[in-house]
Write an enzyme that holds these catalytic residues in place. Structure first.
Site, PDB file in Angstrom:
ATOM      1  N   ARG A  61     -45.681  45.891 -11.990  1.00 58.57           N
ATOM      2  CA  ARG A  61     -44.378  45.218 -11.932  1.00 58.57           C
ATOM      3  C   ARG A  61     -43.576  45.797 -10.763  1.00 58.57           C
ATOM      4  NH1 ARG A  61     -41.518  49.002 -12.760  1.00 58.57           N
ATOM      5  NH2 ARG A  61     -39.822  47.685 -12.023  1.00 58.57           N
ATOM      6  N   GLY A  62     -42.417  45.119 -10.490  1.00 60.13           N
ATOM      7  CA  GLY A  62     -41.625  45.487  -9.308  1.00 60.13           C
ATOM      8  C   GLY A  62     -42.119  44.631  -8.144  1.00 60.13           C
ATOM      9  N   ALA A  63     -41.163  44.074  -7.401  1.00 60.05           N
ATOM     10  CA  ALA A  63     -41.521  43.057  -6.398  1.00 60.05           C
ATOM     11  C   ALA A  63     -42.454  43.594  -5.315  1.00 60.05           C
ATOM     12  CB  ALA A  63     -40.242  42.492  -5.778  1.00 60.05           C
ATOM     13  N   GLY A  64     -42.224  44.793  -4.847  1.00 61.39           N
ATOM     14  CA  GLY A  64     -43.089  45.349  -3.798  1.00 61.39           C
ATOM     15  C   GLY A  64     -44.492  45.613  -4.323  1.00 61.39           C
ATOM     16  N   ARG A 104     -45.997  35.493 -11.440  1.00 60.09           N
ATOM     17  CA  ARG A 104     -44.571  35.621 -11.789  1.00 60.09           C
ATOM     18  C   ARG A 104     -43.798  34.749 -10.814  1.00 60.09           C
ATOM     19  NH1 ARG A 104     -42.237  41.381 -13.334  1.00 60.09           N
ATOM     20  NH2 ARG A 104     -40.750  40.076 -14.438  1.00 60.09           N
ATOM     21  N   CYS A 174     -32.576  49.084 -13.455  1.00 59.08           N
ATOM     22  CA  CYS A 174     -33.993  48.736 -13.450  1.00 59.08           C
ATOM     23  C   CYS A 174     -34.807  49.802 -12.707  1.00 59.08           C
ATOM     24  CB  CYS A 174     -34.196  47.344 -12.848  1.00 59.08           C
ATOM     25  SG  CYS A 174     -35.847  46.650 -13.187  1.00 59.08           S
ATOM     26  N   SER A 176     -36.597  50.158  -9.051  1.00 63.37           N
ATOM     27  CA  SER A 176     -36.933  49.642  -7.720  1.00 63.37           C
ATOM     28  C   SER A 176     -37.444  50.800  -6.886  1.00 63.37           C
ATOM     29  CB  SER A 176     -35.679  49.032  -7.082  1.00 63.37           C
ATOM     30  OG  SER A 176     -35.763  49.101  -5.673  1.00 63.37           O
ATOM     31  N   ASP A 243     -35.625  41.026  -5.964  1.00 63.06           N
ATOM     32  CA  ASP A 243     -36.868  40.255  -6.095  1.00 63.06           C
ATOM     33  C   ASP A 243     -36.901  39.113  -5.096  1.00 63.06           C
ATOM     34  OD1 ASP A 243     -36.688  41.646  -8.839  1.00 63.06           O
ATOM     35  OD2 ASP A 243     -38.733  40.858  -8.680  1.00 63.06           O
ATOM     36  N   LYS A 254     -33.145  42.055 -11.255  1.00 61.00           N
ATOM     37  CA  LYS A 254     -33.262  42.203 -12.706  1.00 61.00           C
ATOM     38  C   LYS A 254     -31.993  41.768 -13.439  1.00 61.00           C
ATOM     39  CE  LYS A 254     -36.085  43.209 -14.609  1.00 61.00           C
ATOM     40  NZ  LYS A 254     -36.961  42.135 -15.168  1.00 61.00           N
ATOM     41  N   LYS A 279     -38.807  40.275   0.929  1.00 61.13           N
ATOM     42  CA  LYS A 279     -38.061  39.785  -0.239  1.00 61.13           C
ATOM     43  C   LYS A 279     -37.154  38.609   0.161  1.00 61.13           C
ATOM     44  CE  LYS A 279     -39.299  43.699  -2.571  1.00 61.13           C
ATOM     45  NZ  LYS A 279     -38.503  44.880  -2.730  1.00 61.13           N
TER      46      LYS A 279
HETATM   47  C1  RUB Z   1     -38.109  44.697 -11.214  1.00 64.13           C
HETATM   48  C2  RUB Z   1     -36.843  44.537 -10.445  1.00 64.13           C
HETATM   49  C3  RUB Z   1     -36.689  45.386  -9.222  1.00 64.13           C
HETATM   50  C4  RUB Z   1     -37.156  44.575  -8.013  1.00 64.13           C
HETATM   51  C5  RUB Z   1     -37.251  45.432  -6.762  1.00 64.13           C
HETATM   52  O1  RUB Z   1     -38.250  43.711 -12.201  1.00 64.13           O
HETATM   53  O2  RUB Z   1     -36.015  43.703 -10.727  1.00 64.13           O
HETATM   54  O3  RUB Z   1     -35.336  45.727  -9.036  1.00 64.13           O
HETATM   55  O4  RUB Z   1     -38.430  44.013  -8.257  1.00 64.13           O
HETATM   56  O5  RUB Z   1     -38.220  46.423  -6.979  1.00 64.13           O
HETATM   57  P1  RUB Z   1     -39.585  43.697 -13.121  1.00 64.13           P
HETATM   58  P2  RUB Z   1     -39.018  47.110  -5.782  1.00 64.13           P
HETATM   59  O6  RUB Z   1     -39.653  45.025 -13.801  1.00 64.13           O
HETATM   60  O7  RUB Z   1     -39.359  42.560 -14.067  1.00 64.13           O
HETATM   61  O8  RUB Z   1     -40.750  43.449 -12.198  1.00 64.13           O
HETATM   62  O9  RUB Z   1     -37.959  47.737  -4.908  1.00 64.13           O
HETATM   63  O10 RUB Z   1     -39.888  48.117  -6.474  1.00 64.13           O
HETATM   64  O11 RUB Z   1     -39.790  46.057  -5.086  1.00 64.13           O
END
Ligand code: RUB
Length: 359
Positions: A61-64, A104, A174, A176, A243, A254, A279
């Protein structure tokens, strides 16, 4: 700066400074990026299905992270493919890319990663590469995306850490990795500050952030999401991830992010967004909306509770939209931008959004 058609990653700096603390990708699922060598001999479709399932279930999980996982899956799939012709290889990867994109719906990093690889593969096809050469090209495109993504997170850490000063209380929401990288970089620079993290119901990703930061020696407190207004007057800066970022500067992150932004606005607390340029959502330039993922009610209440209360509809949106006017700055690996100005970066990095398919 290069102006390539590939989404977002084409003009990232080639070699940003390495991570100052040797941990560029903090997060619970970091180990998932390296697909074990056993997977390389799996059938291509099953590699993709495994990754699809892991992203959908939020094991990854997490966009990256999901963007890099998709690139890993396409790489493993290309290596394992038994395609006999270049056309066949690209057709397979196109189907698999479509499947991965569906895992997703909100994080635009996922289609941007897939598009980066597939557009490069199609160029190779148009350039009449043979099957083996095309396979090597796909592998190098995937590696390239992953490396640029990792470098981008590190660069955001360097740039964002400049905004943290001694005595700050920074609030985040959340989990990130871009935000975590900023905080860890500032800590490595010996800045003295504290972090407050919201729990981030219903999946509690805030606990992941709090645990990572505390293990690295930062002063951290964890609060229920509903306590943010009580504490906001003590907070100096809010920093969240993203995201997706729309062409009007709105940030999709989030669920609960926009509430924090409104509360921060009320107390004149600075509100920053940390986001790699993949993003940015180029399709929003064409008027498309970013879909907000609705997840299972069972993340909010139990099955038993649902049975006992059949008259209650439980809603579980995973993300929300923070309008540009609530955002002081967007921190990218290419520098800091006012939210209202992000459209210029988007147009530079994605000159042909109409070529990017459905997402
Ligand atoms: C994760 C979320 C993070 C972004 C950015 O949501 O909202 O703030 O994805 O994360 P979920 P990053 O847990 O539903 O995936 O900076 O790690 O890309």
């Amino acid at each position: 700066m290069l102006r390539l058609a590939e989404p977002g990653v084409s003009s990232l700096p080639a070699r940003p400074p390495p991570s100052v603390h040797g941990d560029p990708l903090p997060g619970a699922n970091r180990e998932r990026f390296s697909i074990p060598s056993a997977k390389l001999i799996q059938l291509p479709d099953s590699v993709v299905e495994d990754t699809f399932a892991a992203i959908k279930s939020m094991e990854i999980r997490g966009a990256g992270r999901i963007a890099r996982a998709a690139a890993e899956a396409l790489k493993a799939s290309a290596l394992a493919s038994e395609a006999r012709t270049p056309l066949q290889l690209v057709a397979e990867l196109t189907n698999q890319g479509d499947r991965l994109r569906e895992a997703r719906p909100t994080a635009v990093s996922l289609p941007n990663s897939v598009n980066f690889v597939l557009m490069g593969a199609n160029r190779g096809l148009a350039g009449r590469l043979k099957t083996e050469a095309l396979r090597r090209l796909v592998v190098s495109l995937c590696d390239d995306f992953i490396e640029r993504s990792t470098n981008a997170v590190n660069m955001i850490g360097e740039i964002g850490a400049k905004r943290i000063v001694n005595g700050d209380l920074v609030l985040t929401h959340c989990n990130s990795e871009a935000v975590t990288q900023i905080l860890l970089t500032a800590k490595a620079q010996k800045k003295e500050f504290e972090v407050m993290v919201t729990e981030t119901r219903p999946r509690y990703q805030g606990r992941i952030t709090a645990a990572i930061l505390a293990k690295k020696g930062l002063e951290v407190s964890l609060i229920p999401d509903s306590a943010s207004r009580l504490y906001m007057h003590e907070v100096d800066k809010v920093i969240v991830g993203a995201d997706a970022i729309a062409s009007n500067g709105a940030v999709i992150n989030k669920i609960g992010t926009s509430t924090l932004a409104v509360v921060a606005h009320e107390t004149r607390t600075r509100f920053y967004v940390a986001a790699e340029t993949y993003k940015l959502s180029p399709k929003t330039l064409l008027g498309d909306l970013v879909e907000i993922e609705q997840r299972s009610p069972l993340e909010v209440v139990s099955e038993k509770w649902m049975r006992e209360n059949p008259g209650v509809k439980v809603k579980n949106p995973s993300f929300d939209v923070t309008p540009a006017e609530y955002i002081d700055l967007i921190i990218t690996e290419q520098g800091v931008y006012p939210a209202q100005g992000i459209v210029f970066l988007m147009k530079e990095l994605y000159p042909e959004p109409e070529r990017l398919g459905s997402r």
